[in-house]
Design a protein around this motif. Sequence first.
Motif, PDB file in Angstrom:
ATOM      1  N   PHE A 115       0.856  -1.188   0.000  1.00 14.54           N
ATOM      2  CA  PHE A 115       0.000   0.000   0.000  1.00 14.54           C
ATOM      3  C   PHE A 115       0.889   1.233   0.000  1.00 14.54           C
ATOM      4  CE2 PHE A 115      -1.575   3.552   2.423  1.00 14.54           C
ATOM      5  CZ  PHE A 115      -2.872   3.734   1.965  1.00 14.54           C
ATOM      6  N   ARG A 116       0.467   2.272  -0.715  1.00 13.72           N
ATOM      7  CA  ARG A 116       1.144   3.556  -0.572  1.00 13.72           C
ATOM      8  C   ARG A 116       0.206   4.696  -0.941  1.00 13.72           C
ATOM      9  NH1 ARG A 116       4.354   2.506  -5.778  1.00 13.72           N
ATOM     10  NH2 ARG A 116       3.889   4.319  -7.039  1.00 13.72           N
ATOM     11  N   SER A 117       0.321   5.788  -0.202  1.00 14.06           N
ATOM     12  CA  SER A 117      -0.433   7.009  -0.495  1.00 14.06           C
ATOM     13  C   SER A 117       0.345   7.811  -1.519  1.00 14.06           C
ATOM     14  CB  SER A 117      -0.603   7.855   0.773  1.00 14.06           C
ATOM     15  OG  SER A 117      -1.421   7.182   1.697  1.00 14.06           O
ATOM     16  N   LEU A 118      -0.376   8.528  -2.364  1.00 16.51           N
ATOM     17  CA  LEU A 118       0.257   9.368  -3.371  1.00 16.51           C
ATOM     18  C   LEU A 118      -0.748  10.410  -3.833  1.00 16.51           C
ATOM     19  CD1 LEU A 118       0.314   7.621  -6.821  1.00 16.51           C
ATOM     20  CD2 LEU A 118      -0.579   6.443  -4.850  1.00 16.51           C
ATOM     21  N   ALA A 119      -0.329  11.281  -4.718  1.00 19.50           N
ATOM     22  CA  ALA A 119      -1.223  12.246  -5.364  1.00 19.50           C
ATOM     23  C   ALA A 119      -1.261  11.893  -6.844  1.00 19.50           C
ATOM     24  CB  ALA A 119      -0.718  13.663  -5.165  1.00 19.50           C
ATOM     25  N   VAL A 120      -2.451  11.935  -7.413  1.00 21.27           N
ATOM     26  CA  VAL A 120      -2.634  11.691  -8.844  1.00 21.27           C
ATOM     27  C   VAL A 120      -3.316  12.924  -9.413  1.00 21.27           C
ATOM     28  CG1 VAL A 120      -3.817  10.277 -10.570  1.00 21.27           C
ATOM     29  CG2 VAL A 120      -2.733   9.178  -8.603  1.00 21.27           C
ATOM     30  N   ALA A 121      -2.624  13.611 -10.308  1.00 15.82           N
ATOM     31  CA  ALA A 121      -3.130  14.869 -10.880  1.00 15.82           C
ATOM     32  C   ALA A 121      -3.536  15.841  -9.770  1.00 15.82           C
ATOM     33  CB  ALA A 121      -4.279  14.603 -11.847  1.00 15.82           C
ATOM     34  N   GLY A 122      -2.740  15.873  -8.693  1.00 10.55           N
ATOM     35  CA  GLY A 122      -2.986  16.773  -7.583  1.00 10.55           C
ATOM     36  C   GLY A 122      -4.083  16.339  -6.622  1.00 10.55           C
ATOM     37  N   ARG A 123      -4.673  15.179  -6.838  1.00 12.29           N
ATOM     38  CA  ARG A 123      -5.757  14.673  -5.995  1.00 12.29           C
ATOM     39  C   ARG A 123      -5.227  13.597  -5.047  1.00 12.29           C
ATOM     40  NH1 ARG A 123      -9.399  17.643  -5.086  1.00 12.29           N
ATOM     41  NH2 ARG A 123     -10.529  15.851  -4.313  1.00 12.29           N
ATOM     42  N   PRO A 124      -5.768  13.521  -3.818  1.00 13.39           N
ATOM     43  CA  PRO A 124      -5.371  12.439  -2.916  1.00 13.39           C
ATOM     44  C   PRO A 124      -5.678  11.082  -3.559  1.00 13.39           C
ATOM     45  CG  PRO A 124      -6.669  14.088  -1.746  1.00 13.39           C
ATOM     46  CD  PRO A 124      -6.751  14.424  -3.210  1.00 13.39           C
ATOM     47  N   ALA A 125      -4.749  10.161  -3.396  1.00 11.97           N
ATOM     48  CA  ALA A 125      -4.908   8.830  -3.991  1.00 11.97           C
ATOM     49  C   ALA A 125      -4.135   7.825  -3.155  1.00 11.97           C
ATOM     50  CB  ALA A 125      -4.390   8.820  -5.425  1.00 11.97           C
ATOM     51  N   PHE A 126      -4.441   6.555  -3.366  1.00  9.08           N
ATOM     52  CA  PHE A 126      -3.613   5.494  -2.810  1.00  9.08           C
ATOM     53  C   PHE A 126      -3.572   4.355  -3.797  1.00  9.08           C
ATOM     54  CE2 PHE A 126      -7.796   4.424  -1.099  1.00  9.08           C
ATOM     55  CZ  PHE A 126      -7.867   3.042  -1.204  1.00  9.08           C
ATOM     56  N   LEU A 127      -2.554   3.536  -3.630  1.00 10.92           N
ATOM     57  CA  LEU A 127      -2.260   2.467  -4.574  1.00 10.92           C
ATOM     58  C   LEU A 127      -1.963   1.193  -3.801  1.00 10.92           C
ATOM     59  CD1 LEU A 127       0.302   2.838  -7.452  1.00 10.92           C
ATOM     60  CD2 LEU A 127       0.678   1.126  -5.728  1.00 10.92           C
ATOM     61  N   VAL A 128      -2.404   0.063  -4.348  1.00 12.66           N
ATOM     62  CA  VAL A 128      -2.032  -1.250  -3.824  1.00 12.66           C
ATOM     63  C   VAL A 128      -1.462  -2.041  -4.988  1.00 12.66           C
ATOM     64  CG1 VAL A 128      -2.825  -3.395  -2.762  1.00 12.66           C
ATOM     65  CG2 VAL A 128      -3.813  -1.208  -2.020  1.00 12.66           C
ATOM     66  N   ASP A 129      -0.207  -2.430  -4.862  1.00 17.08           N
ATOM     67  CA  ASP A 129       0.485  -3.227  -5.881  1.00 17.08           C
ATOM     68  C   ASP A 129       0.343  -4.685  -5.446  1.00 17.08           C
ATOM     69  OD1 ASP A 129       2.215  -4.427  -7.683  1.00 17.08           O
ATOM     70  OD2 ASP A 129       3.955  -3.215  -7.128  1.00 17.08           O
ATOM     71  N   ASP A 130      -0.683  -5.358  -6.000  1.00 17.31           N
ATOM     72  CA  ASP A 130      -0.978  -6.741  -5.607  1.00 17.31           C
ATOM     73  C   ASP A 130       0.013  -7.718  -6.229  1.00 17.31           C
ATOM     74  OD1 ASP A 130      -3.230  -6.343  -4.019  1.00 17.31           O
ATOM     75  OD2 ASP A 130      -4.581  -6.354  -5.736  1.00 17.31           O
ATOM     76  N   HIS A 131       0.460  -8.665  -5.419  1.00 21.86           N
ATOM     77  CA  HIS A 131       1.359  -9.727  -5.865  1.00 21.86           C
ATOM     78  C   HIS A 131       0.696 -11.065  -5.550  1.00 21.86           C
ATOM     79  CE1 HIS A 131       5.123  -7.152  -5.978  1.00 21.86           C
ATOM     80  NE2 HIS A 131       4.248  -6.369  -5.363  1.00 21.86           N
ATOM     81  N   SER A 132       0.565 -11.932  -6.556  1.00 20.40           N
ATOM     82  CA  SER A 132      -0.015 -13.250  -6.293  1.00 20.40           C
ATOM     83  C   SER A 132       1.093 -14.274  -6.096  1.00 20.40           C
ATOM     84  CB  SER A 132      -0.926 -13.686  -7.450  1.00 20.40           C
ATOM     85  OG  SER A 132      -0.145 -14.055  -8.563  1.00 20.40           O
ATOM     86  N   ASP A 133       0.748 -15.422  -5.535  1.00 22.55           N
ATOM     87  CA  ASP A 133       1.724 -16.490  -5.327  1.00 22.55           C
ATOM     88  C   ASP A 133       2.283 -17.007  -6.654  1.00 22.55           C
ATOM     89  OD1 ASP A 133       1.385 -16.290  -2.612  1.00 22.55           O
ATOM     90  OD2 ASP A 133      -0.100 -17.902  -2.509  1.00 22.55           O
ATOM     91  N   SER A 134       1.515 -16.865  -7.736  1.00 19.30           N
ATOM     92  CA  SER A 134       1.961 -17.355  -9.049  1.00 19.30           C
ATOM     93  C   SER A 134       2.898 -16.372  -9.753  1.00 19.30           C
ATOM     94  CB  SER A 134       0.753 -17.633  -9.957  1.00 19.30           C
ATOM     95  OG  SER A 134       0.081 -16.420 -10.246  1.00 19.30           O
ATOM     96  N   GLY A 135       3.138 -15.202  -9.150  1.00 19.42           N
ATOM     97  CA  GLY A 135       4.041 -14.235  -9.749  1.00 19.42           C
ATOM     98  C   GLY A 135       3.330 -13.111 -10.490  1.00 19.42           C
TER      99      GLY A 135
END
Length: 182
Positions: A115-135
């Motif tokens: 998980f990480r918080s960030l700004a996208v086009a100046g707007r509050p945003a957050f991101l989750v970079d999902d990783h599965s067991d299969s890669g």
Amino acid sequence: MAIGSVIAAAMTGCETSEPADPTPLPTVLGPDTPPPVTPPWTMAQLVNHPCTVLGPDDLARLGFADPGKPSSSGGHYCQWLTPAANPRQVRMYFGPDYRQRFGALEDLNRTEENFRSLAVAGRPAFLVDDHSDSGHRNCRIWVSVASGGLFQFEFAPANPYPDWDFCATAVEIAAVIAGRLQ
């Protein structure tokens, strides 16, 4: 959970409890009432028209097939696919939600791995970079919208591409979308 079903689940419920907002919910355009031809759009204008957010020129520049395919399973989202000839097969999804509260949803996801918080086009945003067991990986981004609500954007490569920072690509595309919303 299958890719895209995360968006469907998020767009069809999961209301969070926050203090009551005296502002009434906006009027949602019906499926037979198209949104304005040009942006900026509100989430309520796109709920039944999510594929409007990216036009043919955008999709061609991004390497996606035109047009997008709206959901048929009750969620309000659009799915785009890269053409079969593209060396990097990707699905991307856009889901507008005028009811969801960004802060509460961010708090719910804060404990997710990657998980990480960030700004996208100046707007509050957050991101989750999902990783599965299969890669396999996919990048899910939620962006707050000034007129209320938020949108979810998901970028899901079909195969692992270790040499590609696809979350950076996803943030760039989400910024294009955010720039079209009010």
